[in-house]
Design a protein around this motif. Structure first.
Motif, mmCIF file in Angstrom:
data_model
loop_
_atom_site.group_PDB
_atom_site.id
_atom_site.type_symbol
_atom_site.label_atom_id
_atom_site.label_comp_id
_atom_site.label_asym_id
_atom_site.label_seq_id
_atom_site.Cartn_x
_atom_site.Cartn_y
_atom_site.Cartn_z
ATOM 1 N N LYS A 75 0.809 -1.221 0.000
ATOM 2 C CA LYS A 75 0.000 0.000 0.000
ATOM 3 C C LYS A 75 0.841 1.269 0.000
ATOM 4 O O LYS A 75 0.353 2.342 -0.337
ATOM 5 N N VAL A 85 0.905 9.514 -3.624
ATOM 6 C CA VAL A 85 -0.093 9.117 -2.624
ATOM 7 C C VAL A 85 -1.027 10.287 -2.324
ATOM 8 O O VAL A 85 -2.241 10.131 -2.280
ATOM 9 N N PHE A 86 -0.442 11.459 -2.129
ATOM 10 C CA PHE A 86 -1.242 12.626 -1.738
ATOM 11 C C PHE A 86 -2.002 13.268 -2.896
ATOM 12 O O PHE A 86 -3.031 13.903 -2.693
ATOM 13 N N GLY A 87 -1.485 13.147 -4.109
ATOM 14 C CA GLY A 87 -2.159 13.746 -5.250
ATOM 15 C C GLY A 87 -1.892 15.232 -5.415
ATOM 16 O O GLY A 87 -2.651 15.937 -6.064
ATOM 17 N N ASP A 126 -0.137 20.816 1.535
ATOM 18 C CA ASP A 126 0.691 21.202 0.384
ATOM 19 C C ASP A 126 1.342 22.567 0.608
ATOM 20 O O ASP A 126 2.479 22.800 0.200
ATOM 21 N N MET A 154 0.125 11.053 8.030
ATOM 22 C CA MET A 154 -0.869 11.402 7.017
ATOM 23 C C MET A 154 -0.853 10.417 5.847
ATOM 24 O O MET A 154 -1.902 10.115 5.272
ATOM 25 N N LEU A 155 0.329 9.910 5.510
ATOM 26 C CA LEU A 155 0.408 8.872 4.471
ATOM 27 C C LEU A 155 -0.354 7.625 4.924
ATOM 28 O O LEU A 155 -1.093 7.017 4.143
ATOM 29 N N GLU A 157 -2.813 7.522 7.075
ATOM 30 C CA GLU A 157 -4.249 7.826 7.027
ATOM 31 C C GLU A 157 -4.792 7.762 5.601
ATOM 32 O O GLU A 157 -5.894 7.266 5.363
ATOM 33 N N LYS A 158 -4.014 8.267 4.659
ATOM 34 C CA LYS A 158 -4.462 8.319 3.260
ATOM 35 C C LYS A 158 -4.679 6.918 2.695
ATOM 36 O O LYS A 158 -5.697 6.664 2.048
ATOM 37 N N VAL A 159 -3.727 5.994 2.942
ATOM 38 C CA VAL A 159 -3.848 4.673 2.317
ATOM 39 C C VAL A 159 -4.735 3.708 3.104
ATOM 40 O O VAL A 159 -5.222 2.728 2.536
ATOM 41 N N THR A 160 -4.976 3.979 4.397
ATOM 42 C CA THR A 160 -5.832 3.080 5.184
ATOM 43 C C THR A 160 -7.259 3.595 5.303
ATOM 44 O O THR A 160 -8.164 2.818 5.608
ATOM 45 N N GLY A 161 -7.454 4.899 5.106
ATOM 46 C CA GLY A 161 -8.772 5.484 5.311
ATOM 47 C C GLY A 161 -9.149 5.559 6.779
ATOM 48 O O GLY A 161 -10.323 5.727 7.119
#
Length: 198
Positions: A75, A85-87, A126, A154-155, A157-161
């Motif tokens: 992930k 990951v963040f976009g 950002d 934060m990474l 949180e982003k990939v696990t929701g």
């Protein structure tokens, strides 16, 4: 050396901590053995098995362990650009490996400190990242970074929701019977919390 010592109290005595709790785990099947001592509240209350400590930067260890678990699950990647990951573009290429090794060239001053001091008016990540780059290139020097550790969270949180706190509790605390949180407001028994020492 501390883990191999027969008496944790004796091992810690040269450091004279005000209050402490240590857990030692020898094998996968063994439950941790806990030792504790000192003052939970200076001159008022001794540390007991039930004393709750705020762990501050020890959360970096759990963040690193969680990130590596997510790398193992495919992930997250160690050497990919976090922008994927963040976009959004953080202003330069930064990798998870650099964040984990404190070589991402992120400064804790300026935008980070301002965001911590004014949480109700916090700029987006950002913007914080673009204002927090050090003059050297990522991957070239070590510089301890609380901001970098936050970005790891934060990474996750982003990939696990999930909230960082919830993911860490699910993966590490709950399976071992540890009632803990990185947020003091989520601690149910605030009367058991030790003072924050400086």
């Amino acid at each position: 050396a501390m883990l191999g010592h027969p008496d944790v109290t004796e091992a810690l005595s040269p450091f004279q901590p005000v209050g402490w709790c240590a857990g030692i785990r020898r094998g996968e099947a063994d439950m941790p053995a806990f030792r504790f001592g000192g003052d939970a509240r200076i001159g008022e209350e001794p540390v007991s098995r039930d004393t709750i400590f705020r762990i501050a930067s020890i959360s970096k260890v759990f963040g690193a362990a969680a990130a590596m678990r997510l790398v193992g699950e495919g992930k997250l990647t160690l050497d990919g650009d976090i922008a994927e990951v963040f976009g959004f573009d953080p202003g330069r290429v930064i990798t998870l490996r650099q964040l984990l090794t404190h070589t991402a060239a992120l400064d804790d001053a300026a935008a980070y400190d301002e965001a911590i001091e004014h949480p109700d008016d916090m700029p987006p990540l950002d913007q914080i990242l673009k204002k927090s780059h050090l003059r050297f290139a990522p991957g070239t020097r070590f510089r301890y970074s609380n901001l970098g550790a936050g970005v790891i969270g934060m990474l996750i949180e982003k990939v696990t929701g999930m909230l960082f706190d919830d993911y860490i509790r699910e993966c590490f605390f709950t399976p071992h019977g540890i009632d803990a949180s990185f947020h003091p407001q989520r601690i149910r028994r605030k009367d058991l919390m030790a003072n924050c020492y400086r």
